[in-house]
Design a protein around this motif. Structure first.
Motif, short mmCIF file in Angstrom:
data_model
loop_
_atom_site.label_atom_id
_atom_site.label_comp_id
_atom_site.label_asym_id
_atom_site.label_seq_id
_atom_site.Cartn_x
_atom_site.Cartn_y
_atom_site.Cartn_z
N UNK A 110 51.05 54.87 -91.67
CA UNK A 110 50.83 55.13 -90.35
C UNK A 110 52.21 54.90 -88.98
N UNK A 111 53.08 54.49 -88.98
CA UNK A 111 53.92 55.03 -88.41
C UNK A 111 54.57 56.29 -88.28
N UNK A 112 54.12 57.24 -89.15
CA UNK A 112 53.74 58.59 -88.26
C UNK A 112 52.66 58.86 -87.58
N UNK A 113 51.78 58.81 -87.29
CA UNK A 113 50.45 58.86 -86.53
C UNK A 113 50.50 58.22 -85.95
N UNK A 114 50.98 59.50 -84.79
CA UNK A 114 51.37 58.58 -82.84
C UNK A 114 49.97 59.50 -82.18
N UNK A 115 48.76 60.43 -82.43
CA UNK A 115 48.34 60.94 -82.23
C UNK A 115 46.58 60.83 -81.94
N UNK A 116 46.34 59.67 -83.20
CA UNK A 116 44.95 59.42 -84.18
C UNK A 116 45.19 58.43 -84.22
N UNK A 117 43.98 57.14 -83.76
CA UNK A 117 43.74 55.92 -83.88
C UNK A 117 43.90 55.02 -85.54
N UNK A 118 44.62 54.54 -85.32
CA UNK A 118 44.89 54.34 -87.34
C UNK A 118 45.02 52.53 -87.56
N UNK A 119 45.00 52.20 -88.54
CA UNK A 119 44.99 51.32 -89.03
C UNK A 119 44.77 50.39 -90.30
#
Length: 279
Positions: A110-119
């Motif tokens: 999650x920390x590395x996902x900055x370009x897509x909504x994630x939860x």
């Protein structure tokens, strides 16, 4: 409460983390190793002063809720989390299949996902962690308490939850939500909160009673869905789900194919964040 031990443990764990471990940019040259205190405080959802006082052996005894937030911010393992609780003078939480402690492996992704909504979601539909784009698209779920924490429960009781989906998809979503709740109960057994959710929905929602009687069972994630943003309108996204080994937590990532309208809207959402176009 072991103040010296707690202060030392927090400092050591903070210094062992690097910005890229938690999805932060390296920033300017750092005078100390690891993360800054204010960065850990931000990751944990507390003031910098409160966290600094804990490391300086002069803070009040933190609550269990605050300790859980610190454990999440410092990306602690379960063993480290339990140690943190004991240092602070609390009994470590029981280790159950369904836990508020987010899997460190899921948090790293999650920390590395900055370009897509994630939860990160529990199998009961609780949002345990979400990135900035997920908040911009779906709202901040951290304020929900009690049964309202579960998306299963909110779907049948909160009109705002349904407003995120086109009305044409509501019947299908109702089926998915009820089937997902039954799957969580089937895997997790008769856990009290899950059974309470079913009991309350059975008295509060005629629609739930109707779909529950179908006895459908499945995980709650579609491969493709349409969401409604209050400013950008309908956004078509694809869903990718990464489960922990025991299926109790899921990292859900929402993407759109390049060159599609959904992709362009997610790109715009990345720029706008939570700000709105109009009052």
């Amino acid at each position: 409460m072991d103040r010296p031990g707690l202060a030392d443990f927090l400092r050591r764990r903070r210094e062992a983390l690097q910005p890229n471990d938690v999805g932060l940019p390296p920033g300017a040259r750092r005078r100390t190793s690891g993360l800054r205190r204010e960065e850990v405080a931000s990751l944990s959802g507390m003031s910098s002063d409160y966290y600094a006082r804990l490391e300086q052996q002069r803070g009040p005894q933190p609550s269990e809720q605050m300790l859980a937030a610190i454990a999440r911010g410092l990306r602690l393992t379960l063993d480290e989390r339990d140690h943190l609780f004991r240092l602070a003078g609390h009994t470590a939480p029981r280790r159950q299949r369904r836990t508020e402690h987010v899997s460190p492996a899921l948090m790293r992704v999650l920390d590395r996902l900055d370009d897509s909504p994630a939860m990160v979601l529990s199998d009961l539909g609780d949002t345990l962690a979400e990135n900035r784009l997920a908040i911009a698209l779906l709202g901040d779920h951290s304020a929900f308490t009690g049964l309202d924490r579960s998306a299963f429960y909110r779907w049948f009781t909160d009109p705002a939850e349904r407003a995120r989906y086109p009305e044409r998809d509501h019947a299908r979503q109702s089926s998915i939500q009820a089937a997902g709740l039954r799957a969580a109960i089937s895997v997790g057994g008769g856990e009290s909160r899950a059974t309470e959710t079913v009991a309350r929905l059975g008295t509060e929602s005629a629609e739930f009673r109707e779909v529950w009687e179908r006895h459908e069972v499945r995980t709650r994630f579609d491969d493709h869905k349409t969401l409604i943003h209050p400013e950008l309108g309908e956004i078509e996204v694809d869903c990718q789900a990464l489960f922990t080994e025991n299926q109790a937590q899921t990292l859900l990532v929402l993407t759109a194919s390049p060159s599609t309208e959904g992709y362009e809207k997610l790109q715009l959402l990345s720029v706008l964040g939570t700000q709105q176009f109009s009052a």
